[in-house]
Design a protein around this motif. Sequence first.
Motif, PDB file in Angstrom:
ATOM      1  N   THR A  16     116.074  52.890  58.520  1.00 31.82           N
ATOM      2  CA  THR A  16     114.636  52.762  57.773  1.00 31.82           C
ATOM      3  C   THR A  16     113.583  53.105  58.986  1.00 31.82           C
ATOM      4  O   THR A  16     112.665  53.879  58.826  1.00 31.82           O
ATOM      5  CB  THR A  16     114.366  51.513  57.098  1.00 31.82           C
ATOM      6  N   ASP A  17     113.659  52.378  60.114  1.00 27.63           N
ATOM      7  CA  ASP A  17     112.789  52.395  61.098  1.00 27.63           C
ATOM      8  C   ASP A  17     112.826  53.848  61.862  1.00 27.63           C
ATOM      9  O   ASP A  17     111.950  54.442  62.159  1.00 27.63           O
ATOM     10  CB  ASP A  17     113.148  51.389  62.238  1.00 27.63           C
ATOM     11  N   VAL A  20     111.388  56.822  58.826  1.00 27.01           N
ATOM     12  CA  VAL A  20     109.905  56.568  58.651  1.00 27.01           C
ATOM     13  C   VAL A  20     108.920  55.728  59.462  1.00 27.01           C
ATOM     14  O   VAL A  20     107.725  55.586  59.283  1.00 27.01           O
ATOM     15  CB  VAL A  20     109.929  55.836  56.939  1.00 27.01           C
ATOM     16  N   SER A  25     107.512  48.791  58.369  1.00 28.11           N
ATOM     17  CA  SER A  25     108.978  48.406  58.390  1.00 28.11           C
ATOM     18  C   SER A  25     109.377  47.723  57.301  1.00 28.11           C
ATOM     19  O   SER A  25     110.424  47.787  56.510  1.00 28.11           O
ATOM     20  CB  SER A  25     109.422  48.042  59.663  1.00 28.11           C
ATOM     21  N   THR A  27     108.021  46.947  54.381  1.00 26.45           N
ATOM     22  CA  THR A  27     108.209  47.335  53.061  1.00 26.45           C
ATOM     23  C   THR A  27     108.753  48.513  52.691  1.00 26.45           C
ATOM     24  O   THR A  27     109.566  48.425  51.702  1.00 26.45           O
ATOM     25  CB  THR A  27     106.465  47.981  52.922  1.00 26.45           C
ATOM     26  N   ASN A  28     108.959  49.387  53.670  1.00 27.23           N
ATOM     27  CA  ASN A  28     109.884  50.297  53.636  1.00 27.23           C
ATOM     28  C   ASN A  28     111.370  49.999  53.440  1.00 27.23           C
ATOM     29  O   ASN A  28     112.280  50.470  52.437  1.00 27.23           O
ATOM     30  CB  ASN A  28     109.866  51.253  54.736  1.00 27.23           C
ATOM     31  N   TYR A  29     111.765  48.988  54.286  1.00 28.45           N
ATOM     32  CA  TYR A  29     113.083  48.552  54.089  1.00 28.45           C
ATOM     33  C   TYR A  29     113.343  47.626  52.837  1.00 28.45           C
ATOM     34  O   TYR A  29     114.205  47.852  52.067  1.00 28.45           O
ATOM     35  CB  TYR A  29     113.416  47.357  55.329  1.00 28.45           C
ATOM     36  N   MET A  32     113.816  50.686  50.131  1.00 31.06           N
ATOM     37  CA  MET A  32     115.055  51.156  50.444  1.00 31.06           C
ATOM     38  C   MET A  32     116.130  50.067  49.848  1.00 31.06           C
ATOM     39  O   MET A  32     117.251  50.658  49.141  1.00 31.06           O
ATOM     40  CB  MET A  32     115.316  51.311  51.699  1.00 31.06           C
TER      41      MET A  32
END
Length: 64
Positions: A16-17, A20, A25, A27-29, A32
Amino acid sequence: MGTSFGGVLAVFPALTDGTVGQKFSGTNYAMMFFGYAIGVAVFGILIGIYLFARGISRKQVTKA
């Protein structure tokens, strides 16, 4: 199956890091991981429907 499950979850934060960036980090994780959980639920149900339609019992699936 268990090894794959643990291996994928261990790589998710770095993936993820790297994909994007680190700004959002957490929120995106979370998104996902949520997508992964939805996929597991949906495909679990679909596989169950498929096996039930074919008349395959749990004993036949778990038999080694």
